[in-house]
Design a protein around this motif. Structure first.
Motif, PDB file in Angstrom:
ATOM      1  N   UNK A  75      -3.840   7.769   9.949  1.00 20.76           N
ATOM      2  CA  UNK A  75      -4.123   6.796  11.013  1.00 20.76           C
ATOM      3  C   UNK A  75      -3.131   5.630  11.015  1.00 20.76           C
ATOM      4  N   UNK A  76      -3.083   4.872   9.942  1.00 20.51           N
ATOM      5  CA  UNK A  76      -2.291   3.637   9.988  1.00 20.51           C
ATOM      6  C   UNK A  76      -0.938   3.730   9.294  1.00 20.51           C
ATOM      7  N   UNK A  77      -0.766   4.687   8.399  1.00 15.44           N
ATOM      8  CA  UNK A  77       0.482   4.759   7.642  1.00 15.44           C
ATOM      9  C   UNK A  77       1.652   5.105   8.563  1.00 15.44           C
ATOM     10  N   UNK A  78       2.791   4.429   8.332  1.00 18.51           N
ATOM     11  CA  UNK A  78       3.971   4.667   9.177  1.00 18.51           C
ATOM     12  C   UNK A  78       5.221   4.712   8.321  1.00 18.51           C
ATOM     13  N   UNK A  79       6.268   5.324   8.871  1.00 19.08           N
ATOM     14  CA  UNK A  79       7.565   5.294   8.194  1.00 19.08           C
ATOM     15  C   UNK A  79       7.982   3.844   7.968  1.00 19.08           C
ATOM     16  N   UNK A  80       8.544   3.582   6.799  1.00 18.79           N
ATOM     17  CA  UNK A  80       8.959   2.224   6.451  1.00 18.79           C
ATOM     18  C   UNK A  80       7.911   1.477   5.652  1.00 18.79           C
ATOM     19  N   UNK A  81       6.670   1.963   5.656  1.00 21.14           N
ATOM     20  CA  UNK A  81       5.620   1.295   4.882  1.00 21.14           C
ATOM     21  C   UNK A  81       5.866   1.454   3.384  1.00 21.14           C
ATOM     22  N   UNK A  82       5.333   0.514   2.618  1.00 27.64           N
ATOM     23  CA  UNK A  82       5.432   0.575   1.159  1.00 27.64           C
ATOM     24  C   UNK A  82       4.171   1.207   0.585  1.00 27.64           C
ATOM     25  N   UNK A  83       4.374   2.069  -0.401  1.00 29.91           N
ATOM     26  CA  UNK A  83       3.247   2.728  -1.070  1.00 29.91           C
ATOM     27  C   UNK A  83       3.287   2.378  -2.550  1.00 29.91           C
ATOM     28  N   UNK A  84       2.125   2.052  -3.089  1.00 30.34           N
ATOM     29  CA  UNK A  84       2.007   1.852  -4.545  1.00 30.34           C
ATOM     30  C   UNK A  84       1.493   3.145  -5.167  1.00 30.34           C
ATOM     31  N   UNK A  85       2.143   3.577  -6.220  1.00 32.43           N
ATOM     32  CA  UNK A  85       1.675   4.776  -6.910  1.00 32.43           C
ATOM     33  C   UNK A  85       1.999   4.675  -8.392  1.00 32.43           C
ATOM     34  N   UNK A  86       1.318   5.522  -9.172  1.00 25.42           N
ATOM     35  CA  UNK A  86       1.619   5.619 -10.595  1.00 25.42           C
ATOM     36  C   UNK A  86       1.703   7.091 -10.970  1.00 25.42           C
ATOM     37  N   UNK A  87       2.452   7.384 -11.985  1.00 28.91           N
ATOM     38  CA  UNK A  87       2.610   8.773 -12.396  1.00 28.91           C
ATOM     39  C   UNK A  87       3.685   8.909 -13.458  1.00 28.91           C
ATOM     40  N   UNK A  88       3.942  10.102 -13.959  1.00 35.33           N
ATOM     41  CA  UNK A  88       3.272  11.321 -13.537  1.00 35.33           C
ATOM     42  C   UNK A  88       2.016  11.576 -14.368  1.00 35.33           C
ATOM     43  N   UNK A  89       1.122  12.412 -13.826  1.00 31.18           N
ATOM     44  CA  UNK A  89      -0.099  12.819 -14.513  1.00 31.18           C
ATOM     45  C   UNK A  89      -0.184  14.348 -14.531  1.00 31.18           C
TER      46      UNK A  89
END
Ligand code: FES
Length: 352
Positions: A186-200
């Protein structure tokens, strides 16, 4: 003791010791210090990370009773992915990891969305460019943080470890899913920042004796198999690999042309898509049944299964019926996050 003070977490087998905050799961502190113990779901549902607490006290927090029952708690067991330390502790893992010596440091990352496209019904490909490389093994996953709610969702890399800053994910929409309907669809777009952690995770490519491979994926369970496929082909383009992709209908089938192209490029790659709810000019039936039809014996093969739990269980039975050695069978079960949050005891990686 304040929230910022650290307790010591010592691994009895190696005497390695790390600092762990009182609100930090034991597993998180170990993985962030490149100390590997068996783990898979990071949600308290698979039981892979069980440890014996030899010294000290832990808080079991959200550990589900189905995964860690009262007798086990009374006996000093804990789930390392859930339990936090109340004092210095010494622990001993209960299980043996198929991944053995994985030593990729668990880290936090910021990524930028570089691609977001519908690739099948209710399925999106998400491309993320990381600010720094993430070392991982083919088949592993990350946890993404859903903006505003802070919820964590797990998605396997479909990209190979050879592109450690450019990650690819295949994401299936879950109706009313917090991460999908509430964000990625719905709201996510190219250029947006994503927080993630890994690897698992310990669903990883283990090159056992150069054995030929059978990869069986259902739905977006194809994602970690794509990572394994790409990695295995980069190591040995002549490796015999059979990839089975299960979907319900042609609308659900994705990357068909891409995988057919791979099969034309690599002489020993055999790609078999199968639909179980639509007649078409390809193979029909449950993907594990289709695989069974093709092999009299899987004795010398290694098998990798990823998808819904029922498909994975059918695949394990199918491989065993065809005499594949249990130690050569690797599997990852996908369950919706809502189900994984319940103490199902089976979920290994979650989608939502
Ligand atoms: S990794 Fe802890 S229960 Fe699955």
């Amino acid at each position: 003791m304040t929230e910022n003070s650290l307790h010591g977490v010592k691994l009895a087998s190696t005497s390695e010791e790390v600092g762990c905050r009182p609100d930090q799961p034991l597993l998180d502190s170990l993985l962030r210090n490149e100390i590997w113990i068996p783990n898979s779901c990071n949600q308290g549902t698979c039981g892979t990370c069980k440890v014996q607490v030899l010294r000290g006290q832990v808080d079991h927090r959200q550990s589900p009773l189905d995964t860690l029952n009262m007798a086990e708690r009374d006996g000093g067991m804990a789930l390392a992915c859930q339990a936090t330390p109340c004092s210095d502790v010494e622990i001993q893992p209960v299980g043996e990891s198929v991944a053995g010596g994985l030593r990729h440091r668990l880290q936090d990352f910021l990524g930028t969305v570089t691609g977001l496209a519908d690739i099948a019904e209710d399925t999106r490909r998400l491309l993320v460019s990381l600010e720094k490389p993430m070392e991982f093994s083919a088949g592993q996953y990350v946890e993404m943080t859903v903006p505003r709610t802070g919820a964590k969702r797990q998605y396997s890399m479909a990209s190979a470890p050879s592109t450690p800053t450019e990650l690819e994910f295949h994401i299936r929409r879950v109706p009313d899913g917090e991460a999908t309907d509430g964000w990625i669809f719905t709201t996510l777009q190219e250029g947006d920042t994503i927080e993630l952690s890994g690897p698992y995770g310990d669903f990883t490519y283990a090159d056992v004796d150069g054995a030929p491979l059978i990869l069986v994926g259902g739905g977006t369970g194809l994602a970690p198999l794509m990572s394994i496929l790409r990695h295995a082909l980069s190591l040995d383009p002549d490796r015999e690999i059979h990839l089975y992709q299960g979907a319900r209908t042609t609308a659900d089938l994705y990357d068909f042309d891409k995988l057919r192209g791979y099969a034309e490029t690599f002489a020993n790659l055999h790609y078999v898509p199968a639909l179980n709810m639509e007649d078409w000019d390809g193979r029909t039936g449950h993907v594990t049944d289709v695989m069974l039809e093709d092999f009299d014996s899987c004795k010398d093969y290694s098998g990798y299964l990823c998808g819904p739990p029922v498909m994975v269980e059918a695949g394990i039975k199918a491989f065993k019926r065809r005499r594949m050695a249990p130690r050569r069978i690797y599997r990852e079960k996908y369950t919706p996050a809502a189900a994984a949050a319940r103490p199902a005891g089976l979920a290994v990686a979650a989608l939502a």
